[in-house]
Design a protein around this motif. Sequence first.
Motif, mmCIF file in Angstrom:
data_model
loop_
_atom_site.group_PDB
_atom_site.id
_atom_site.type_symbol
_atom_site.label_atom_id
_atom_site.label_comp_id
_atom_site.label_asym_id
_atom_site.label_seq_id
_atom_site.Cartn_x
_atom_site.Cartn_y
_atom_site.Cartn_z
ATOM 1 N N SER A 12 0.908 -1.138 0.018
ATOM 2 C CA SER A 12 -0.049 0.262 -0.050
ATOM 3 C C SER A 12 0.820 1.282 0.028
ATOM 4 O O SER A 12 1.741 1.353 0.937
ATOM 5 N N HIS A 37 -1.288 -1.578 -4.415
ATOM 6 C CA HIS A 37 -2.561 -1.150 -3.508
ATOM 7 C C HIS A 37 -2.520 0.606 -3.539
ATOM 8 O O HIS A 37 -1.568 1.016 -2.923
ATOM 9 N N ASP A 39 -4.503 3.779 -1.774
ATOM 10 C CA ASP A 39 -5.625 3.855 -0.861
ATOM 11 C C ASP A 39 -6.006 5.320 -1.255
ATOM 12 O O ASP A 39 -5.306 6.425 -0.863
ATOM 13 N N MET A 141 -11.416 -6.088 5.591
ATOM 14 C CA MET A 141 -10.637 -5.303 6.404
ATOM 15 C C MET A 141 -10.250 -5.684 7.923
ATOM 16 O O MET A 141 -10.972 -6.046 8.446
ATOM 17 N N VAL A 143 -8.227 -3.641 9.871
ATOM 18 C CA VAL A 143 -8.249 -2.500 10.727
ATOM 19 C C VAL A 143 -9.573 -1.788 10.445
ATOM 20 O O VAL A 143 -9.947 -1.945 9.446
ATOM 21 N N PRO A 145 -10.581 1.612 8.547
ATOM 22 C CA PRO A 145 -10.085 2.184 7.520
ATOM 23 C C PRO A 145 -9.563 3.551 7.835
ATOM 24 O O PRO A 145 -10.625 4.137 8.519
ATOM 25 N N GLY A 146 -8.721 4.044 7.372
ATOM 26 C CA GLY A 146 -8.388 5.455 7.569
ATOM 27 C C GLY A 146 -6.871 5.849 7.890
ATOM 28 O O GLY A 146 -6.275 6.655 7.339
ATOM 29 N N GLY A 148 -2.583 3.872 8.197
ATOM 30 C CA GLY A 148 -1.745 2.817 8.178
ATOM 31 C C GLY A 148 -1.100 2.553 9.557
ATOM 32 O O GLY A 148 -1.233 3.349 10.450
ATOM 33 N N GLY A 149 -0.637 1.466 9.579
ATOM 34 C CA GLY A 149 0.058 1.243 11.040
ATOM 35 C C GLY A 149 -0.664 0.772 12.057
ATOM 36 O O GLY A 149 -0.144 0.965 13.262
ATOM 37 N N GLN A 150 -1.748 0.514 11.846
ATOM 38 C CA GLN A 150 -2.837 0.073 13.069
ATOM 39 C C GLN A 150 -2.702 -1.574 13.423
ATOM 40 O O GLN A 150 -2.159 -2.208 12.527
ATOM 41 N N ASP A 176 -6.717 -6.515 4.441
ATOM 42 C CA ASP A 176 -6.087 -5.047 4.270
ATOM 43 C C ASP A 176 -5.998 -4.471 5.780
ATOM 44 O O ASP A 176 -7.039 -4.265 6.313
ATOM 45 N N GLY A 177 -4.790 -4.443 6.217
ATOM 46 C CA GLY A 177 -4.586 -3.740 7.374
ATOM 47 C C GLY A 177 -3.844 -4.656 8.351
ATOM 48 O O GLY A 177 -4.113 -5.613 8.670
ATOM 49 N N GLY A 178 -2.694 -4.084 8.803
ATOM 50 C CA GLY A 178 -2.005 -4.742 9.672
ATOM 51 C C GLY A 178 -1.378 -6.106 9.437
ATOM 52 O O GLY A 178 -0.979 -7.007 10.419
ATOM 53 N N VAL A 196 -2.377 -7.188 1.380
ATOM 54 C CA VAL A 196 -2.136 -5.787 1.578
ATOM 55 C C VAL A 196 -1.512 -5.357 2.593
ATOM 56 O O VAL A 196 -1.601 -6.016 3.671
HETATM 57 C C1 DX5 Z 1 -6.238 1.376 5.745
HETATM 58 C C2 DX5 Z 1 -5.810 1.312 4.311
HETATM 59 C C3 DX5 Z 1 -4.743 0.100 4.205
HETATM 60 C C4 DX5 Z 1 -3.619 0.532 5.000
HETATM 61 C C5 DX5 Z 1 -2.787 -0.745 5.346
HETATM 62 O O1 DX5 Z 1 -7.240 2.491 5.803
HETATM 63 O O2 DX5 Z 1 -6.835 0.617 3.465
HETATM 64 O O3 DX5 Z 1 -4.444 -0.265 2.763
HETATM 65 O O4 DX5 Z 1 -2.785 1.463 4.399
HETATM 66 O O5 DX5 Z 1 -1.508 -0.368 5.926
HETATM 67 P P1 DX5 Z 1 -0.945 -1.137 7.193
HETATM 68 O O6 DX5 Z 1 -0.442 -2.261 6.240
HETATM 69 O O7 DX5 Z 1 0.160 -0.371 7.385
HETATM 70 O O8 DX5 Z 1 -1.843 -1.465 7.996
#
Ligand code: DX5
Length: 232
Positions: A12, A37, A39, A141, A143, A145-146, A148-150, A176-178, A196
């Motif tokens: 991403s 990817h 975002d 998802m 995490v 969304p909103g 990165g790094g969660q 997607d996420g974490g 992702v």
């Molecule tokens: C979150 C995004 C993700 C995110 C993933 O809202 O849709 O694509 O950037 O980032 P990491 O891998 O750092 O969780």
Amino acid sequence: MTFSRAIKIAPSILAADFANFGAECRAVEDQGADWVHVDVMDGHFVPNITFGPATCAAIRPHIRGVMDVHLMIAPVDPYIDGFAKAGADFITAHMEAGPHIHRTLQAIRASGAKAGLALNPGTGLDGVENLLDMIDLVCVMTVNPGFGGQKFIDMTDKVQRLRAMFGARPIHIEIDGGITPDTAPVMARAGADVLVAGSAVFKGGSVDNPAPYGDNIRAIRAAAENAIGVAV
Ligand code: DX5
Ligand code: ZN
């Protein structure tokens, strides 16, 4: 593009250098990324703003393979053609983005792009069965969304149920996420094929020192492939 359930790593660019997207896309592809990817956030559907179709069009020539555009925006429909014209291969819209996801998915396919459906962690699978003929990808998802790094939110059960629901249909399951080498295995085992990863790919590297991107991509891929018994 032939359909395959082989593991694909999709960095991403949310975690890339925003002043250097073209070079970052080339660097991750050179280092082994399968998809890129992208975002898109609007500060309304999610509490963060990134960029729109003009930026996607600008980076398109720097991506040799698949440009996977994740729209975290509401409304979606007025912007679909813009992202399709920008060269998106996949356009993914959120189930939660409005009352007419069916119309949105129709419009994405009509634009010539492949259609993706994203599900927030709090969203169940109720509507998905009615959309099976309209989707090329479901983005689960892991995490909210909103950003990165969660921290990863385990969606194993949701992924397993989707995998069973899809059977032999050519629908990708994207996570997607974490995602890291620690969280990738459980998702691959549950049935995901597109992973992702933002922070876990871009950490430690830069366009001037891209080798860490390759190490990071290989570590995620190896963890996922080992988990499903692919010889690596
Ligand atoms: C979150 C995004 C993700 C995110 C993933 O809202 O849709 O694509 O950037 O980032 P990491 O891998 O750092 O969780
Ligand atoms: Zn995303």
